[in-house]
Write an enzyme that holds these catalytic residues in place. Sequence first.
Site, PDB file in Angstrom:
ATOM      1  N   LYS A   1       0.818  -1.223   0.000  1.00  0.00           N
ATOM      2  CA  LYS A   1       0.000   0.000   0.000  1.00  0.00           C
ATOM      3  C   LYS A   1       0.844   1.262   0.000  1.00  0.00           C
ATOM      4  CE  LYS A   1      -0.441  -0.874   4.917  1.00  0.00           C
ATOM      5  NZ  LYS A   1       0.088  -2.239   4.856  1.00  0.00           N
TER       6      LYS A   1
ATOM      7  N   VAL B   1      -5.392  -3.014   0.306  1.00  0.00           N
ATOM      8  CA  VAL B   1      -6.399  -2.308   1.089  1.00  0.00           C
ATOM      9  C   VAL B   1      -7.317  -3.316   1.779  1.00  0.00           C
ATOM     10  CG1 VAL B   1      -8.299  -0.642   1.056  1.00  0.00           C
ATOM     11  CG2 VAL B   1      -6.376  -0.370  -0.526  1.00  0.00           C
TER      12      VAL B   1
ATOM     13  N   GLY C   1      -6.930  -6.050   3.625  1.00  0.00           N
ATOM     14  CA  GLY C   1      -6.663  -7.477   3.716  1.00  0.00           C
ATOM     15  C   GLY C   1      -7.522  -8.324   2.801  1.00  0.00           C
TER      16      GLY C   1
ATOM     17  N   GLY D   1      -0.183  -8.603  20.071  1.00  0.00           N
ATOM     18  CA  GLY D   1       0.294  -8.707  18.699  1.00  0.00           C
ATOM     19  C   GLY D   1      -0.488  -7.898  17.688  1.00  0.00           C
TER      20      GLY D   1
ATOM     21  N   GLU E   1       2.481  -2.998  16.267  1.00  0.00           N
ATOM     22  CA  GLU E   1       3.911  -3.200  16.031  1.00  0.00           C
ATOM     23  C   GLU E   1       4.726  -2.598  17.181  1.00  0.00           C
ATOM     24  OE1 GLU E   1       5.107  -4.852  13.505  1.00  0.00           O
ATOM     25  OE2 GLU E   1       3.323  -5.016  12.243  1.00  0.00           O
TER      26      GLU E   1
ATOM     27  N   ASP F   1      -0.782   4.591   7.703  1.00  0.00           N
ATOM     28  CA  ASP F   1      -1.260   3.390   7.017  1.00  0.00           C
ATOM     29  C   ASP F   1      -2.634   3.637   6.398  1.00  0.00           C
ATOM     30  OD1 ASP F   1      -1.185   0.237   6.741  1.00  0.00           O
ATOM     31  OD2 ASP F   1      -3.129   0.730   7.623  1.00  0.00           O
TER      32      ASP F   1
ATOM     33  N   LYS G   1      -4.005   3.854   2.250  1.00  0.00           N
ATOM     34  CA  LYS G   1      -5.159   3.110   1.738  1.00  0.00           C
ATOM     35  C   LYS G   1      -6.239   4.059   1.212  1.00  0.00           C
ATOM     36  CE  LYS G   1      -4.206  -0.670   4.939  1.00  0.00           C
ATOM     37  NZ  LYS G   1      -4.564  -1.304   6.222  1.00  0.00           N
TER      38      LYS G   1
END
Length: 453
Positions: A125, A152, A154, A207, A210, A221, A225
């Site tokens: 992306k 975009v 997933g 998790g 990050e 991010d 997108k």
Amino acid sequence: MTAPESSVSSEAAEAAAFVSPVDKPIGVAVLGMGNVGSEVVRILLDHATDLTARVGAPLVLRGVAVRDIGKDRGIDPDLLTTDVRALVARDDVDLVVEVLGGIEPARELILAALNAGKSVVTANKALLAEYTGELADAAESHRADLYFEAAVAGAIPVVRPLMQSLAGDRVNRVIGIVNGTTNFILSAMDETGADYADTLAEAGRLGYAEADPTADVEGFDAAAKAAILASLAFHTRVTSADVHREGISSITAADIATARAFDCTVKLLALCERVSDDDGNDRISVRVYPSLVPLSHPLASVSGAFNAVVVEAEAAGRLMFYGQGAGGAPTASAVMGDLVMAARNKFYGGRGPGESTYAKLPVAPMGDTPTRYHVNMQVADRAGVLSAVAAEFAKNDVSISTVRQEGASKHARLVVVTHRAKDSALAATVDALKELDIVTAVTSVLRLEGTSE
């Protein structure tokens, strides 16, 4: 009767040219073997028979580019290579899957593949939000496919519907939750009442965040997108630099509680929409920021790390796409969908739709974008406060929708929700409020989206 020599020669040539699917495999190179790349490789190897049936020819994994060739990755080590450029250049590679991430060397490698007439599937992306034009031009020049469904949201199929299913419709608005990390954090804050710092730490432990969460929590991010979605929806090249961006790090538990009091929740939204200038001409607005969303809106119920995108088109009406927005397996699903499409095109000699930028609509500045504000402030609890505050909104031609006052001590809390107005007028109003001696503090300013007002 003997057939004419020319006829015999023609039939022989056709017979010689025919190659059965088994004899004509399609070579695939995978660049990167992280969470997504590993899943792509697994699917290619474990479901080879099914993929052959779907494509019409075998998909043969020619090689996988990795940084460490000595690491056991559960596949034939002869498939692994650190020479990524040589892998892309191989004559027996027809399709390249790029899941390295980042700008370089991904950009250089994709261009090399496209310039050689090899189709490319990418989940990158950040690269697409900056260089779609350059990559699309290379694909067009060399009659190759460039697919990027996985870039975009997933596994959620939203890129192909915008490019193909809605190609004959007029899209007016795309609004979505396209970052799982921030949605997890905001959902957890809403459910538990915890503050931002504690919830971010929990997201890291589970998790969902990050080690360096900046790209997610500061909206980078989502902005990448949003640029891709706007480019597709409005047939106009849009880059990350065109996107107004704000993150969620300033959201407090008090903001979440206030949202609940107004039957809203807080979501980080990517918004792409057509807006009109003063002369009625179309422009587009592309922005990312935390916003209040009414509980009645379909995006309000999207919780945890899930993503959702709502598309509003003239003929189709409102369409909603919902599902897993990240993760190795979901993203690999989108990659494989693109890979099968590109492989079919290779096998049958066709090509998928390319970039559409015919509209070339200008991007509206954030200040010209119509929106609504939710302003939370501390004020002196005395007569005339409300009229003084209302006067500042009136000076900037901003209409007030609702006012809520709480507290009866030395300082009271005043919450004002506006009707739609230009963002510049709303921002100027907030600046003026901060200068009033009756306003102790403007504690938060959030936009309100998902309403018709």
